[in-house]
Design a protein around this motif. Structure first.
Motif, short mmCIF file in Angstrom:
data_model
loop_
_atom_site.label_atom_id
_atom_site.label_comp_id
_atom_site.label_asym_id
_atom_site.label_seq_id
_atom_site.Cartn_x
_atom_site.Cartn_y
_atom_site.Cartn_z
N LEU A 180 9.48 3.01 -8.96
CA LEU A 180 9.99 2.16 -7.85
C LEU A 180 9.60 2.79 -6.51
N TYR A 181 9.19 1.93 -5.61
CA TYR A 181 8.82 2.39 -4.26
C TYR A 181 9.60 1.58 -3.22
N TRP A 186 17.76 4.09 1.45
CA TRP A 186 18.91 3.74 0.63
C TRP A 186 18.82 4.49 -0.71
N ASN A 187 19.97 4.89 -1.16
CA ASN A 187 20.00 5.57 -2.45
C ASN A 187 19.84 4.55 -3.59
N TRP A 188 19.08 4.94 -4.63
CA TRP A 188 18.87 4.08 -5.81
C TRP A 188 18.69 4.97 -7.04
N LEU A 198 11.63 10.15 -10.88
CA LEU A 198 11.53 8.82 -10.30
C LEU A 198 11.00 7.79 -11.28
N ASN A 199 10.65 8.20 -12.48
CA ASN A 199 10.05 7.28 -13.46
C ASN A 199 11.03 7.00 -14.60
N ALA A 200 10.83 5.83 -15.17
CA ALA A 200 11.59 5.42 -16.36
C ALA A 200 10.58 4.98 -17.43
N TYR A 201 10.94 5.17 -18.67
CA TYR A 201 10.01 4.89 -19.75
C TYR A 201 10.67 3.95 -20.75
N ILE A 236 8.88 -2.60 -7.93
CA ILE A 236 8.88 -1.96 -9.24
C ILE A 236 7.49 -2.17 -9.85
N SER A 237 6.92 -1.08 -10.31
CA SER A 237 5.61 -1.12 -10.97
C SER A 237 5.77 -0.74 -12.43
#
Length: 807
Positions: A180-181, A186-188, A198-201, A236-237
């Motif tokens: 996500l960029y 803002w916090n996320w 910063l990545n999710a799989y 979101i990529s």
């Protein structure tokens, strides 16, 4: 062998310059070739697809170089076009290059290794091989549930969760990497099973749907930001694990409307003069994220800060004599987000010298009364008391006795309220008296007033040039605070006043006019006189100056003189004589001016004019000689007796006193002699002594004794008894002088005879003479030895004048 070595050295010296020319460099330093290949890693290609392979060359050397590169070995089922290739790079520069890569339609799904050889044109011995991988894969097919950009309305200060579905439409399972960029702060975070930073799989099977979960913390609206219907964008990529294909989805988080207001700055509490008006500035601001107006009201509160229920909130409130109001608080004024404005809270104080009050200001944005902001603002009455006083007139520095003057002052009320000023006399010199014209003054704030403060009167006995100050202090009413001290200088002016008294003018038989006048200093300072004598005819005339006069010596006829420092209240006599003209052909009148000028004020002069008639020459010859006037002589004698009566009486009294004193002394002497004779031891007689008594005695010649008196001693004793005498104003008849001398000689002879008789008796009694008797003093005085010296001045006037300064 030696010759061979020499030849080789010569050949080396010849070949070294040729090498430098071939390199086209200005130095002969050895060169190190360095090349960095960037971005040639792994590429993905599909069957029947042609792709570009991009990478960057970086010449890390110091000189320009040309690099050649080509594929080392061809790979089956892969076709490379665009190689070999040559690129020239300057030292330190970068350059991007590319070539094409394609996979055959029947290429197997696998990873192929390829190598590229790099060489340098400048350095034939240098080479570098770079290896990269080419992966032949089927196509991936990932699709998000939404396309484009989605929008979400969010509320401030909340955590918002976001979920989006994604479908794998490929023929293979896909290991997808999500990232996500956002440009915001803002916090996320991810709400997924597998995350790493910063990545999710997520592994998505073919033809199945999966979800992406995340959360975003929406911040509060601060200073109007984020604005209403505005917010950050998030992207979101999803990166396919099959072929590295990327699919993206973006969404905006739009801020909901938030209404708020703030009170940013409040001025200091007001300090107001009695009955005055003061305003306190207050800065209010729209801190919501949308344009809005502000609702501003006042609330009455008590001393403990509690609202007063009976008084409604309004923009104007009156309580306890105070009036408070809002200025510039128009509600229809729309403020943009984070825009501020200044309002003023006005206070009108009652006409009192001590009071205070608090008021509460309430501010809220339209539609958000729950976010009301309040602040308490106070005001108090501050009575500042000050002033000044200044002397404006200076008319008392030439004050005559019994004269009055006024002193004017300017009073200023420098306080902030109506005030009164009191006056008090603190010091008055002894030679004046002072009285306040007014004792208090009331002034408005900032008011000036000129007024007559005091009346000063000089005493009748004040002496000239006396100096002093009349001191008056000015106070604030009912306090000990001194506003100012006024010092009024006072000086007594000299009064030049000479009073003419006892003016006597007489003309004797010899044609001489005698003038005498007495002047009395009735001013208030010691003064001197400049006296001048002037006549209408040229004739002898002169002053008779007193002993204290200052005049030119050796002048036959004195026409002027000066007298210095005549005290106050003393008399001064001016005497002069003028010979009437005797040689004029006709009768006439002589006019004589006696001018008296003050030394202190020479411009002030006193003139006395005398006159006398004279007889011309023709008429003088016709005048017959006067016959003997018996009655006139008797009259003159009577006048002389009157004039000398005091002198004759003094002589007689003095003679009696002297006679009594001599008699008393002789009596005391006789008594003393008798006492001495009684106390003296009687001598013893011898047998032969009694015969001497019958012896005939021869008479002894006894010389008559007399008292011898010094004339000067007699004169001093006489003056001591009778007092200082004044010179006669007219000649004394010699017959009177002779008579007085005869009387004195008669009394003196009697005294001497008495003394002689007493001495003879002592001798006959056989007693010694009394102590203090001198045989040499037994001589009879001659008449000239006893005659007193009486000065006679023919010029004097026959009128006695009371003069304090004559000697």
């Amino acid at each position: 062998m030696r010759s061979v070595l020499v030849g080789m050295l010569i050949l080396m010296h010849i070949l070294v310059p040729l090498v430098g020319v071939a390199g086209q460099t200005s130095t002969v330093e050895a060169r190190d070739t360095k090349l960095d290949v960037i971005g040639l890693n792994q590429v993905t290609v599909h069957r029947g697809e042609l792709i570009e392979v991009l990478f960057t060359l970086h010449n890390q050397g110091d000189q320009v170089d040309t690099f050649n590169f080509d594929l080392v070995d061809p790979v089956e089922n892969l076709t490379i076009t665009g190689l070999p290739l040559s690129k020239t790079l300057e030292g330190g520069y970068l350059r991007q290059v590319k070539f094409n890569l394609s996979a055959d339609l029947d290429a197997g799904y696998a990873v192929y290794n390829l190598s590229i050889l790099f060489t340098s044109l400048n350095d034939m011995n240098w080479s570098q091989t770079e290896t990269f991988q080419a992966r032949v894969t089927p196509y991936s097919n990932l699709n998000f549930g939404a396309t484009g950009v989605s929008s979400f309305i969010v509320s401030p200060n909340t955590r918002t969760s976001v979920a989006m579905n994604i479908t794998n439409n490929a023929t293979l399972d896909d290991d997808v990497t999500f990232n996500l960029y956002t440009a915001s702060e803002w916090n996320w975070g991810w709400t997924m099973n597998t995350t790493n930073g910063l990545n999710a799989y997520e592994t998505i099977r073919q033809d199945t749907v999966s979800y992406v979960y995340l959360w975003v913390d929406v911040p509060s609206v601060i200073d109007g930001s984020p604005l209403y219907n505005n917010g950050p964008r998030f992207q979101i990529s999803a990166v396919s694990g099959i072929d590295g294909g990327i699919v993206q989805w973006s969404f905006d988080m739009l801020m909901n409307e938030f209404k708020n207001a703030s009170i940013d700055e409040v001025g200091d509490d007001a300090v107001i003069e009695p009955g005055g008006v003061e305003r306190v500035s207050v800065d209010v601001r729209n801190t919501g994220n949308s344009p809005n107006y502000l609702n501003i009201t006042l609330e009455a509160i008590d001393a403990q800060g509690e609202p007063i229920p009976d008084i409604p909130n309004f923009d104007r409130i009156a309580i306890n004599g105070w009036t408070m109001a809002i200025f510039g608080g128009l509600e229809e004024v729309i403020l943009q987000p984070n825009e501020s404005r200044t309002i003023k809270i006005g206070f009108q104080a009652p006409m009192e010298y001590s009071s205070e009050i608090d008021i509460r200001l309430r501010v809220f944005a339209g539609g958000a009364i729950q976010n009301t902001r309040i602040v308490d603002i106070g005001a108090s009455i501050g009575w500042e008391r000050s002033g000044s006083v200044e002397l404006r007139t200076d008319t008392c520095q030439s004050l005559l006795p019994t004269e009055s003057c006024n002193a004017d002052i300017e009073v200023f009320n420098g306080g902030n309220a109506v005030d009164s000023f009191e006056y008090s006399i603190k010091q008055v010199p002894d030679f004046v008296s002072a009285q306040l014209v007014q004792t208090a003054t009331e002034l408005q704030p900032g008011e000036y007033v000129n007024l007559t403060l005091i009346e000063i009167t000089a005493n009748a006995s004040a002496l000239a040039f006396e100096l002093g100050e009349v001191v008056v202090e000015t106070y604030l009413f009912n306090s000990d605070t001194t506003v100012g001290i006024t010092r009024i200088p006072v000086k007594i002016a000299p009064v030049i006043l000479w009073n003419f008294t006892d003016i006597v003018e007489e003309t004797d038989s010899n044609g001489r006019l005698s003038i005498a006048m007495t002047l009395r200093n009735e001013g208030n300072t010691a003064d001197g006189l400049l006296v001048q004598l002037q006549s209408s005819h040229s004739t002898p005339m002169s002053f008779l100056p007193p002993n204290i006069a200052v005049y030119e010596q050796g002048v036959e006829y004195l026409r002027s003189f000066e007298v210095n420092d005549i005290p106050i209240g003393y008399n001064f006599t001016v005497r002069a004589w003028i010979d009437l003209p005797q040689d004029q052909p006709s009768n006439g009148t002589v006019w004589v001016n006696t001018t008296v000028r003050s030394q202190f004020q020479p411009s002030t002069e006193f003139v006395h004019t005398s006159s006398a008639d004279y007889t011309g020459t023709p008429w003088q010859e016709e005048v017959e000689e006067e016959s003997l006037d018996v009655f006139g002589m008797i009259s003159t004698g009577v006048e002389i007796l009157k004039a000398w009566s005091l002198m004759i009486g003094a002589v007689l009294v003095s003679g009696v006193v002297i006679y009594k004193s001599i008699v008393a002394r002789n009596q005391r002497t006789a008594v003393q002699m008798e006492m001495d004779a009684l106390n003296q031891p009687k001598p013893q007689e011898e047998a032969g002594d009694w015969m001497n008594r019958f012896a005939p005695s021869e008479p002894k010649m006894v010389q008559e004794s007399s008292v011898k008196v010094n004339p000067e001693h007699f004169k001093q004793a006489f003056q001591k008894r009778s007092g200082a005498y004044k010179e006669a104003s007219a000649p004394v008849d010699p017959s009177l002088t002779k008579a007085a001398t005869t009387v004195l000689e008669h009394h003196s002879s009697n005294d001497l005879l008495t003394s002689a008789d007493s001495l003879l008796a002592d001798i006959q009694n056989g007693s010694p003479p009394s102590r203090g008797t001198n045989a040499s003093a037994l001589h009879s005085p001659t008449p000239h030895q006893l005659q007193p010296s009486v000065p006679v001045q023919p010029q004097n006037i026959g009128v006695a004048i009371d003069d304090d300064l004559d000697i």
